[in-house]
Design an enzyme around this catalytic site. Sequence first.
Site, PDB file in Angstrom:
ATOM      1  N   LYS A  16      22.876   8.968  35.401  1.00 47.73           N
ATOM      2  CA  LYS A  16      23.295   7.701  36.025  1.00 47.73           C
ATOM      3  C   LYS A  16      23.700   6.668  34.962  1.00 47.73           C
ATOM      4  O   LYS A  16      24.730   6.023  35.081  1.00 47.73           O
ATOM      5  CB  LYS A  16      22.161   7.103  36.878  1.00 47.73           C
ATOM      6  CG  LYS A  16      21.720   7.960  38.040  1.00 47.73           C
ATOM      7  CD  LYS A  16      20.738   7.218  38.940  1.00 47.73           C
ATOM      8  CE  LYS A  16      19.413   6.905  38.272  1.00 47.73           C
ATOM      9  NZ  LYS A  16      18.599   8.085  37.917  1.00 47.73           N
ATOM     10  N   ARG A  91      15.883   2.310  44.923  1.00 48.36           N
ATOM     11  CA  ARG A  91      15.109   3.526  44.729  1.00 48.36           C
ATOM     12  C   ARG A  91      14.203   3.809  45.925  1.00 48.36           C
ATOM     13  O   ARG A  91      13.494   4.810  45.935  1.00 48.36           O
ATOM     14  CB  ARG A  91      14.230   3.379  43.487  1.00 48.36           C
ATOM     15  CG  ARG A  91      14.767   4.066  42.243  1.00 48.36           C
ATOM     16  CD  ARG A  91      13.770   3.798  41.140  1.00 48.36           C
ATOM     17  NE  ARG A  91      13.829   4.712  40.049  1.00 48.36           N
ATOM     18  CZ  ARG A  91      14.497   4.496  38.906  1.00 48.36           C
ATOM     19  NH1 ARG A  91      15.242   3.431  38.762  1.00 48.36           N
ATOM     20  NH2 ARG A  91      14.414   5.367  37.936  1.00 48.36           N
ATOM     21  N   ARG A 129      15.711  13.676  25.271  1.00 42.48           N
ATOM     22  CA  ARG A 129      16.466  12.429  25.143  1.00 42.48           C
ATOM     23  C   ARG A 129      15.940  11.537  24.017  1.00 42.48           C
ATOM     24  O   ARG A 129      14.741  11.309  23.899  1.00 42.48           O
ATOM     25  CB  ARG A 129      16.392  11.668  26.475  1.00 42.48           C
ATOM     26  CG  ARG A 129      17.158  10.359  26.451  1.00 42.48           C
ATOM     27  CD  ARG A 129      17.507   9.887  27.808  1.00 42.48           C
ATOM     28  NE  ARG A 129      16.340   9.585  28.634  1.00 42.48           N
ATOM     29  CZ  ARG A 129      16.435   9.146  29.885  1.00 42.48           C
ATOM     30  NH1 ARG A 129      17.614   9.009  30.447  1.00 42.48           N
ATOM     31  NH2 ARG A 129      15.351   8.893  30.574  1.00 42.48           N
ATOM     32  N   ARG A 162      12.049   7.354  24.817  1.00 37.46           N
ATOM     33  CA  ARG A 162      11.524   6.378  25.768  1.00 37.46           C
ATOM     34  C   ARG A 162      10.052   6.662  26.030  1.00 37.46           C
ATOM     35  O   ARG A 162       9.641   7.822  26.063  1.00 37.46           O
ATOM     36  CB  ARG A 162      12.304   6.500  27.079  1.00 37.46           C
ATOM     37  CG  ARG A 162      13.413   5.480  27.197  1.00 37.46           C
ATOM     38  CD  ARG A 162      14.287   5.742  28.374  1.00 37.46           C
ATOM     39  NE  ARG A 162      13.581   5.820  29.648  1.00 37.46           N
ATOM     40  CZ  ARG A 162      14.192   5.791  30.836  1.00 37.46           C
ATOM     41  NH1 ARG A 162      15.505   5.702  30.884  1.00 37.46           N
ATOM     42  NH2 ARG A 162      13.509   5.871  31.942  1.00 37.46           N
ATOM     43  N   ARG A 173       7.902  10.800  37.595  1.00 34.72           N
ATOM     44  CA  ARG A 173       9.209  10.209  37.927  1.00 34.72           C
ATOM     45  C   ARG A 173       9.981  11.119  38.869  1.00 34.72           C
ATOM     46  O   ARG A 173      10.629  10.648  39.811  1.00 34.72           O
ATOM     47  CB  ARG A 173      10.009   9.953  36.647  1.00 34.72           C
ATOM     48  CG  ARG A 173       9.460   8.761  35.874  1.00 34.72           C
ATOM     49  CD  ARG A 173       9.858   8.801  34.423  1.00 34.72           C
ATOM     50  NE  ARG A 173      11.278   8.664  34.239  1.00 34.72           N
ATOM     51  CZ  ARG A 173      11.932   9.114  33.158  1.00 34.72           C
ATOM     52  NH1 ARG A 173      11.284   9.734  32.196  1.00 34.72           N
ATOM     53  NH2 ARG A 173      13.222   8.933  33.067  1.00 34.72           N
TER      54      ARG A 173
HETATM   55  P1  AMP Z   1      15.181   4.128  34.751  1.00 34.36           P
HETATM   56  O1  AMP Z   1      15.610   3.586  33.422  1.00 34.36           O
HETATM   57  O2  AMP Z   1      16.166   3.829  35.851  1.00 34.36           O
HETATM   58  O3  AMP Z   1      14.810   5.577  34.691  1.00 34.36           O
HETATM   59  O4  AMP Z   1      13.844   3.322  35.155  1.00 34.36           O
HETATM   60  C1  AMP Z   1      12.687   3.398  34.348  1.00 34.36           C
HETATM   61  C2  AMP Z   1      11.470   2.962  35.158  1.00 34.36           C
HETATM   62  O5  AMP Z   1      11.625   1.591  35.570  1.00 34.36           O
HETATM   63  C3  AMP Z   1      11.220   3.734  36.446  1.00 34.36           C
HETATM   64  O6  AMP Z   1      10.529   4.956  36.240  1.00 34.36           O
HETATM   65  C4  AMP Z   1      10.376   2.712  37.224  1.00 34.36           C
HETATM   66  O7  AMP Z   1       9.061   2.646  36.739  1.00 34.36           O
HETATM   67  C5  AMP Z   1      11.079   1.393  36.872  1.00 34.36           C
HETATM   68  N1  AMP Z   1      12.177   1.069  37.799  1.00 34.36           N
HETATM   69  C6  AMP Z   1      13.497   0.935  37.498  1.00 34.36           C
HETATM   70  N2  AMP Z   1      14.223   0.629  38.591  1.00 34.36           N
HETATM   71  C7  AMP Z   1      13.347   0.578  39.608  1.00 34.36           C
HETATM   72  C8  AMP Z   1      13.463   0.322  41.017  1.00 34.36           C
HETATM   73  N3  AMP Z   1      14.670   0.075  41.584  1.00 34.36           N
HETATM   74  N4  AMP Z   1      12.335   0.354  41.768  1.00 34.36           N
HETATM   75  C9  AMP Z   1      11.135   0.598  41.235  1.00 34.36           C
HETATM   76  N5  AMP Z   1      10.942   0.859  39.923  1.00 34.36           N
HETATM   77  C10 AMP Z   1      12.029   0.843  39.118  1.00 34.36           C
END
Ligand code: AMP
Length: 217
Positions: A16, A91, A129, A162, A173
Amino acid sequence: MKSHALVFLGAPGAGKGTQAHKVAEAFGIPHISTGEILRQAVASGSALGQAAKEKMEAGELVPDEVMCRIVADRIGQADCAKGFILDGFPRTVAQARFLDGLLDQGGQPLQVLNLQVKPELLMKRLRGRRTCPVCGTTYNLELNPPARNSVCDRDGARLIARADDNEEAIRHRLAAYERDTSPLIDYYKRRGVLHSVDGNRDPEAIAQELVRFLRDA
Ligand code: AMP
């Protein structure tokens, strides 16, 4: 492309962030990554960061109210008037409903791009990653390694993983995606705004297909 709100859907590791970045550049619209907003908040030690840190590191979702507030603030800014890309939001179904409400007010049509990737490839992408903390370039130790071990090709900075790219957080996740996020595929299919693409391919080929599709949308 008309002034669209674009949403990228897909499991963690589906690409994404990579695709959102490329499409945002192609159309000159902002790329809004809720994960990135949260990571910056954690790094700065703000109240938001302190509240989100534990959930993020465990691979669990941050509460809907917090995320909806962040997104409402961000897409209300002037640079989003000509369209924007959401990467990592919504999400949950509650977040999707909230977004519907915001877009109804702004009159912006929604287009949802769903990246479909095989589970084995998701694991490989997440485990390997690494990101450059200076320029943000992303590598994969197995699929797209840097020329020299663990340092960025562009600026020589030491690459970092990360905090949530470890085995246990990855498992949480992926489970959160299955439980809370995958119902959005049907949610958007029913509205006729879902466009699914094969995300197992070379990132450049996927980006070209998406840009072609969006030019006609
Ligand atoms: P990402 O970088 O999109 O993989 O997001 C990393 C982490 O941020 C996720 O595993 C969640 O803990 C949190 N997070 C990001 N976006 C959301 C969302 N829309 N709703 C809830 N948690 C989020």
